[in-house]
Design a protein around this motif. Sequence first.
Motif, PDB file in Angstrom:
ATOM      1  N   LEU A  46       0.815  -1.214   0.000  1.00 51.51           N
ATOM      2  CA  LEU A  46       0.000   0.000   0.000  1.00 51.51           C
ATOM      3  C   LEU A  46       0.852   1.269   0.000  1.00 51.51           C
ATOM      4  O   LEU A  46       0.330   2.364   0.246  1.00 51.51           O
ATOM      5  CB  LEU A  46      -0.935  -0.011   1.211  1.00 51.51           C
ATOM      6  CG  LEU A  46      -1.983  -1.124   1.218  1.00 51.51           C
ATOM      7  CD1 LEU A  46      -2.772  -1.122   2.518  1.00 51.51           C
ATOM      8  CD2 LEU A  46      -2.919  -0.996   0.036  1.00 51.51           C
ATOM      9  N   GLY A  47       2.145   1.126  -0.257  1.00 50.89           N
ATOM     10  CA  GLY A  47       3.018   2.290  -0.330  1.00 50.89           C
ATOM     11  C   GLY A  47       3.265   2.967   0.997  1.00 50.89           C
ATOM     12  O   GLY A  47       3.468   4.189   1.061  1.00 50.89           O
ATOM     13  N   LEU A  48       3.299   2.180   2.085  1.00 52.29           N
ATOM     14  CA  LEU A  48       3.383   2.738   3.436  1.00 52.29           C
ATOM     15  C   LEU A  48       4.697   2.429   4.152  1.00 52.29           C
ATOM     16  O   LEU A  48       4.813   2.686   5.349  1.00 52.29           O
ATOM     17  CB  LEU A  48       2.225   2.197   4.297  1.00 52.29           C
ATOM     18  CG  LEU A  48       0.812   2.433   3.774  1.00 52.29           C
ATOM     19  CD1 LEU A  48      -0.197   1.701   4.640  1.00 52.29           C
ATOM     20  CD2 LEU A  48       0.502   3.927   3.742  1.00 52.29           C
ATOM     21  N   SER A  49       5.689   1.914   3.457  1.00 56.31           N
ATOM     22  CA  SER A  49       6.920   1.477   4.125  1.00 56.31           C
ATOM     23  C   SER A  49       7.571   2.595   4.923  1.00 56.31           C
ATOM     24  O   SER A  49       8.141   2.349   6.002  1.00 56.31           O
ATOM     25  CB  SER A  49       7.908   0.938   3.096  1.00 56.31           C
ATOM     26  OG  SER A  49       7.390  -0.211   2.449  1.00 56.31           O
ATOM     27  N   ALA A  50       7.482   3.825   4.447  1.00 50.28           N
ATOM     28  CA  ALA A  50       8.119   4.949   5.137  1.00 50.28           C
ATOM     29  C   ALA A  50       7.467   5.260   6.483  1.00 50.28           C
ATOM     30  O   ALA A  50       8.048   5.978   7.307  1.00 50.28           O
ATOM     31  CB  ALA A  50       8.090   6.190   4.251  1.00 50.28           C
ATOM     32  N   LEU A  51       6.281   4.724   6.723  1.00 48.13           N
ATOM     33  CA  LEU A  51       5.571   4.995   7.981  1.00 48.13           C
ATOM     34  C   LEU A  51       5.836   3.943   9.055  1.00 48.13           C
ATOM     35  O   LEU A  51       5.297   4.043  10.156  1.00 48.13           O
ATOM     36  CB  LEU A  51       4.058   5.060   7.731  1.00 48.13           C
ATOM     37  CG  LEU A  51       3.549   6.101   6.743  1.00 48.13           C
ATOM     38  CD1 LEU A  51       2.023   6.020   6.642  1.00 48.13           C
ATOM     39  CD2 LEU A  51       3.974   7.501   7.158  1.00 48.13           C
ATOM     40  N   ALA A  52       6.658   2.948   8.791  1.00 51.54           N
ATOM     41  CA  ALA A  52       6.776   1.784   9.668  1.00 51.54           C
ATOM     42  C   ALA A  52       7.085   2.139  11.116  1.00 51.54           C
ATOM     43  O   ALA A  52       6.579   1.497  12.045  1.00 51.54           O
ATOM     44  CB  ALA A  52       7.841   0.830   9.128  1.00 51.54           C
ATOM     45  N   ALA A  53       7.901   3.154  11.350  1.00 58.63           N
ATOM     46  CA  ALA A  53       8.313   3.491  12.715  1.00 58.63           C
ATOM     47  C   ALA A  53       7.449   4.575  13.353  1.00 58.63           C
ATOM     48  O   ALA A  53       7.612   4.876  14.537  1.00 58.63           O
ATOM     49  CB  ALA A  53       9.780   3.936  12.726  1.00 58.63           C
ATOM     50  N   ARG A  54       6.518   5.146  12.596  1.00 53.40           N
ATOM     51  CA  ARG A  54       5.722   6.251  13.139  1.00 53.40           C
ATOM     52  C   ARG A  54       4.643   5.744  14.090  1.00 53.40           C
ATOM     53  O   ARG A  54       4.008   4.729  13.830  1.00 53.40           O
ATOM     54  CB  ARG A  54       5.073   7.040  12.008  1.00 53.40           C
ATOM     55  CG  ARG A  54       4.400   8.332  12.494  1.00 53.40           C
ATOM     56  CD  ARG A  54       3.706   9.074  11.389  1.00 53.40           C
ATOM     57  NE  ARG A  54       4.636   9.502  10.347  1.00 53.40           N
ATOM     58  CZ  ARG A  54       4.244  10.190   9.270  1.00 53.40           C
ATOM     59  NH1 ARG A  54       2.956  10.488   9.101  1.00 53.40           N
ATOM     60  NH2 ARG A  54       5.125  10.554   8.375  1.00 53.40           N
ATOM     61  N   PRO A  55       4.390   6.422  15.207  1.00 55.18           N
ATOM     62  CA  PRO A  55       3.281   6.026  16.089  1.00 55.18           C
ATOM     63  C   PRO A  55       1.935   6.171  15.365  1.00 55.18           C
ATOM     64  O   PRO A  55       1.725   7.141  14.627  1.00 55.18           O
ATOM     65  CB  PRO A  55       3.388   7.009  17.263  1.00 55.18           C
ATOM     66  CG  PRO A  55       4.799   7.509  17.221  1.00 55.18           C
ATOM     67  CD  PRO A  55       5.173   7.540  15.766  1.00 55.18           C
ATOM     68  N   VAL A  56       1.047   5.249  15.595  1.00 56.79           N
ATOM     69  CA  VAL A  56      -0.229   5.293  14.880  1.00 56.79           C
ATOM     70  C   VAL A  56      -1.054   6.520  15.242  1.00 56.79           C
ATOM     71  O   VAL A  56      -1.863   6.988  14.437  1.00 56.79           O
ATOM     72  CB  VAL A  56      -1.057   4.004  15.125  1.00 56.79           C
ATOM     73  CG1 VAL A  56      -0.418   2.812  14.458  1.00 56.79           C
ATOM     74  CG2 VAL A  56      -1.274   3.752  16.604  1.00 56.79           C
ATOM     75  N   THR A  57      -0.852   7.074  16.447  1.00 58.86           N
ATOM     76  CA  THR A  57      -1.618   8.253  16.843  1.00 58.86           C
ATOM     77  C   THR A  57      -1.151   9.516  16.128  1.00 58.86           C
ATOM     78  O   THR A  57      -1.815  10.550  16.215  1.00 58.86           O
ATOM     79  CB  THR A  57      -1.526   8.473  18.355  1.00 58.86           C
ATOM     80  OG1 THR A  57      -0.153   8.539  18.744  1.00 58.86           O
ATOM     81  CG2 THR A  57      -2.220   7.354  19.114  1.00 58.86           C
ATOM     82  N   GLU A  58      -0.045   9.445  15.403  1.00 58.61           N
ATOM     83  CA  GLU A  58       0.451  10.605  14.672  1.00 58.61           C
ATOM     84  C   GLU A  58       0.087  10.557  13.192  1.00 58.61           C
ATOM     85  O   GLU A  58       0.513  11.409  12.413  1.00 58.61           O
ATOM     86  CB  GLU A  58       1.974  10.719  14.833  1.00 58.61           C
ATOM     87  CG  GLU A  58       2.405  10.992  16.277  1.00 58.61           C
ATOM     88  CD  GLU A  58       3.911  11.116  16.416  1.00 58.61           C
ATOM     89  OE1 GLU A  58       4.608  11.163  15.377  1.00 58.61           O
ATOM     90  OE2 GLU A  58       4.393  11.161  17.559  1.00 58.61           O
ATOM     91  N   LEU A  59      -0.711   9.577  12.805  1.00 61.66           N
ATOM     92  CA  LEU A  59      -1.111   9.444  11.412  1.00 61.66           C
ATOM     93  C   LEU A  59      -2.320  10.318  11.099  1.00 61.66           C
ATOM     94  O   LEU A  59      -3.155  10.584  11.975  1.00 61.66           O
ATOM     95  CB  LEU A  59      -1.463   7.986  11.102  1.00 61.66           C
ATOM     96  CG  LEU A  59      -0.361   6.945  11.311  1.00 61.66           C
ATOM     97  CD1 LEU A  59      -0.930   5.552  11.053  1.00 61.66           C
ATOM     98  CD2 LEU A  59       0.834   7.214  10.418  1.00 61.66           C
TER      99      LEU A  59
END
Length: 251
Positions: free
Chosen positions: A127-140
Amino acid sequence: MSLELRALSFRWPEGALALEGATLSLEPGRALALLGPNGAGKSTLLGLASGRLRPGAGEALLEGRPIAAWDRRALARRLAYLPQAERLPFNYPVLDFVLLGRAPHVPPLSQPGPADLERARAALAELGLSALAARPVTELSGGELQLVRLARCLAQEADYLLLDEPSTMLDPANARRLAEALRRLVSGGRALLFTSHDAAFSAYAAGEAALLKAGSLVALGPSRAVLVPDLLETAFGLPFKPTSLPSVFAE
């Protein structure tokens, strides 16, 4: 193999009728979109198909067995369900959140292994989301979180995907990306049943469509035959006109 919904009916505890006599089936390699106005019974139908609701009449069968008879973990290995919304109990990093989709495949009291981590990363990449792997879900953003929730379903590697309004909150580019990912999954042999209010998304992502109104199916068939102005007007109660505006879902 198939998911069969036979004459399903459901009433809420206060007596309101949510669904009446709904019948449809879904096999691997097929995608079916459910459309209809708010309160038409779309989410109720998915709840019955996933086993989260029990029908008042009729039955839901997965591979010939009643959904209610399946062991929960065994069912989760075959069927993935995405609700419209959910509360996040912890502030997971995105990769850990997607790893939750591997829970049906991990033995009790065990930790996910390298293969589970690989599948979670592959779902993010799909889904083109690899760059988000380390980001907290509450910051999305809302759209990013929706895609991450979908990645968790993909990591589950279930044969049947039941998605409640998967394109909600997505911008046109991400909606197109999601629709293409779903088409690839179906081409690979997955079965897909999803709800939507977006006829263009539905026609692009699914070869078949059903229209619901006031708890009843009013049309079922190929998307190109069902998602047409006359039938959409019957379901939604307002005029639909063909548009000449360009669409990100144009072939």
